[in-house]
Design a protein around this motif. Structure first.
Motif, PDB file in Angstrom:
ATOM      1  N   MET A   1       0.854  -1.157   0.000  1.00  0.00           N
ATOM      2  CA  MET A   1       0.000   0.000   0.000  1.00  0.00           C
ATOM      3  C   MET A   1       0.900   1.220   0.000  1.00  0.00           C
ATOM      4  N   PRO A   2       0.748   2.184  -0.708  1.00  0.00           N
ATOM      5  CA  PRO A   2      -0.336   2.549  -1.614  1.00  0.00           C
ATOM      6  C   PRO A   2      -0.093   2.021  -3.038  1.00  0.00           C
ATOM      7  N   HIS A   3      -1.133   2.149  -3.857  1.00  0.00           N
ATOM      8  CA  HIS A   3      -1.040   1.807  -5.266  1.00  0.00           C
ATOM      9  C   HIS A   3      -1.287   3.074  -6.081  1.00  0.00           C
ATOM     10  N   PHE A   4      -0.396   3.360  -7.012  1.00  0.00           N
ATOM     11  CA  PHE A   4      -0.573   4.470  -7.940  1.00  0.00           C
ATOM     12  C   PHE A   4      -0.662   3.881  -9.342  1.00  0.00           C
ATOM     13  N   ILE A   5      -1.832   3.983  -9.942  1.00  0.00           N
ATOM     14  CA  ILE A   5      -2.087   3.415 -11.260  1.00  0.00           C
ATOM     15  C   ILE A   5      -2.173   4.565 -12.251  1.00  0.00           C
ATOM     16  N   ILE A   6      -1.251   4.570 -13.190  1.00  0.00           N
ATOM     17  CA  ILE A   6      -1.133   5.667 -14.143  1.00  0.00           C
ATOM     18  C   ILE A   6      -1.748   5.243 -15.468  1.00  0.00           C
ATOM     19  N   ASP A   7      -2.749   5.972 -15.916  1.00  0.00           N
ATOM     20  CA  ASP A   7      -3.302   5.829 -17.257  1.00  0.00           C
ATOM     21  C   ASP A   7      -2.788   6.996 -18.073  1.00  0.00           C
ATOM     22  N   CYS A   8      -2.323   6.727 -19.303  1.00  0.00           N
ATOM     23  CA  CYS A   8      -1.851   7.826 -20.145  1.00  0.00           C
ATOM     24  C   CYS A   8      -2.026   7.472 -21.616  1.00  0.00           C
ATOM     25  N   SER A   9      -2.040   8.500 -22.431  1.00  0.00           N
ATOM     26  CA  SER A   9      -2.054   8.281 -23.868  1.00  0.00           C
ATOM     27  C   SER A   9      -0.675   7.770 -24.287  1.00  0.00           C
ATOM     28  N   LEU A  10      -0.664   6.893 -25.264  1.00  0.00           N
ATOM     29  CA  LEU A  10       0.571   6.258 -25.702  1.00  0.00           C
ATOM     30  C   LEU A  10       1.631   7.268 -26.134  1.00  0.00           C
ATOM     31  N   ASP A  11       1.218   8.374 -26.722  1.00  0.00           N
ATOM     32  CA  ASP A  11       2.197   9.357 -27.207  1.00  0.00           C
ATOM     33  C   ASP A  11       3.030   9.983 -26.088  1.00  0.00           C
ATOM     34  N   ILE A  12       2.527   9.958 -24.871  1.00  0.00           N
ATOM     35  CA  ILE A  12       3.301  10.471 -23.729  1.00  0.00           C
ATOM     36  C   ILE A  12       4.626   9.721 -23.636  1.00  0.00           C
ATOM     37  N   LEU A  13       4.600   8.429 -23.961  1.00  0.00           N
ATOM     38  CA  LEU A  13       5.803   7.607 -23.835  1.00  0.00           C
ATOM     39  C   LEU A  13       6.807   7.871 -24.955  1.00  0.00           C
ATOM     40  N   HIS A  14       6.456   8.725 -25.903  1.00  0.00           N
ATOM     41  CA  HIS A  14       7.417   9.180 -26.906  1.00  0.00           C
ATOM     42  C   HIS A  14       8.143  10.428 -26.405  1.00  0.00           C
ATOM     43  N   GLN A  15       7.621  11.046 -25.356  1.00  0.00           N
ATOM     44  CA  GLN A  15       8.221  12.250 -24.774  1.00  0.00           C
ATOM     45  C   GLN A  15       9.104  11.926 -23.578  1.00  0.00           C
ATOM     46  N   ILE A  16       8.739  10.873 -22.860  1.00  0.00           N
ATOM     47  CA  ILE A  16       9.396  10.515 -21.609  1.00  0.00           C
ATOM     48  C   ILE A  16       9.208   9.012 -21.409  1.00  0.00           C
ATOM     49  N   THR A  17      10.165   8.369 -20.788  1.00  0.00           N
ATOM     50  CA  THR A  17      10.068   6.917 -20.633  1.00  0.00           C
ATOM     51  C   THR A  17       9.088   6.549 -19.518  1.00  0.00           C
TER      52      THR A  17
END
Length: 127
Positions: A1-17
């Motif tokens: 505990m805790p859990h941080f679940i990140i939802d993001c658009s795929l293009d974000i991963l072209h800007q940052i890993t």
């Protein structure tokens, strides 16, 4: 505990890993002093398909799930700190948001709590 679940658009991963995003969330959560470092869990799920408003191209939202017992002020500080850190890393993002919700201790269970040797019902037993 805790859990941080990140939802993001795929293009974000072209800007940052993914690692940079997850490390920023982990390290910021850890810096608040609200959690034991070994308890923090971070996951990331990118989405190829999504719909946003006009002229909006991407998003990142974090669902933070923490054990009850923190004050509203502590949870607000946590969400602001994480959001501020990610805004620094992703200055051109269209949507950046986070919400923190509580796990109810009475209904929470994990592997440690069901261990027959855990007589004190310590959720960290054996970890």
């Amino acid at each position: 505990m805790p859990h941080f679940i990140i939802d993001c658009s795929l293009d974000i991963l072209h800007q940052i890993t993914p690692e940079e995003i997850m490390n920023a969330v982990y390290e910021t959560a850890d810096s608040t002093g609200l959690f034991a470092p070994n308890d923090i869990k971070v996951r990331l799920q990118p989405y190829q398909y999504f719909r946003l408003g006009d002229n909006k191209k991407n998003f990142l939202h974090i669902f933070g799930h923490i054990m009850e017992g923190r004050t509203t002020e502590q949870k607000a500080h946590l969400s602001r700190q994480i959001n501020t850190r990610l805004a620094e890393l992703l200055p051109g993002i269209s949507f950046l948001s986070i919400n923190i919700s509580d796990f109810e201790a009475a209904t929470y269970s994990n592997k440690a709590l069901i261990n027959p040797e855990n007589k004190n019902k310590d959720r960290h037993f054996g970890l």
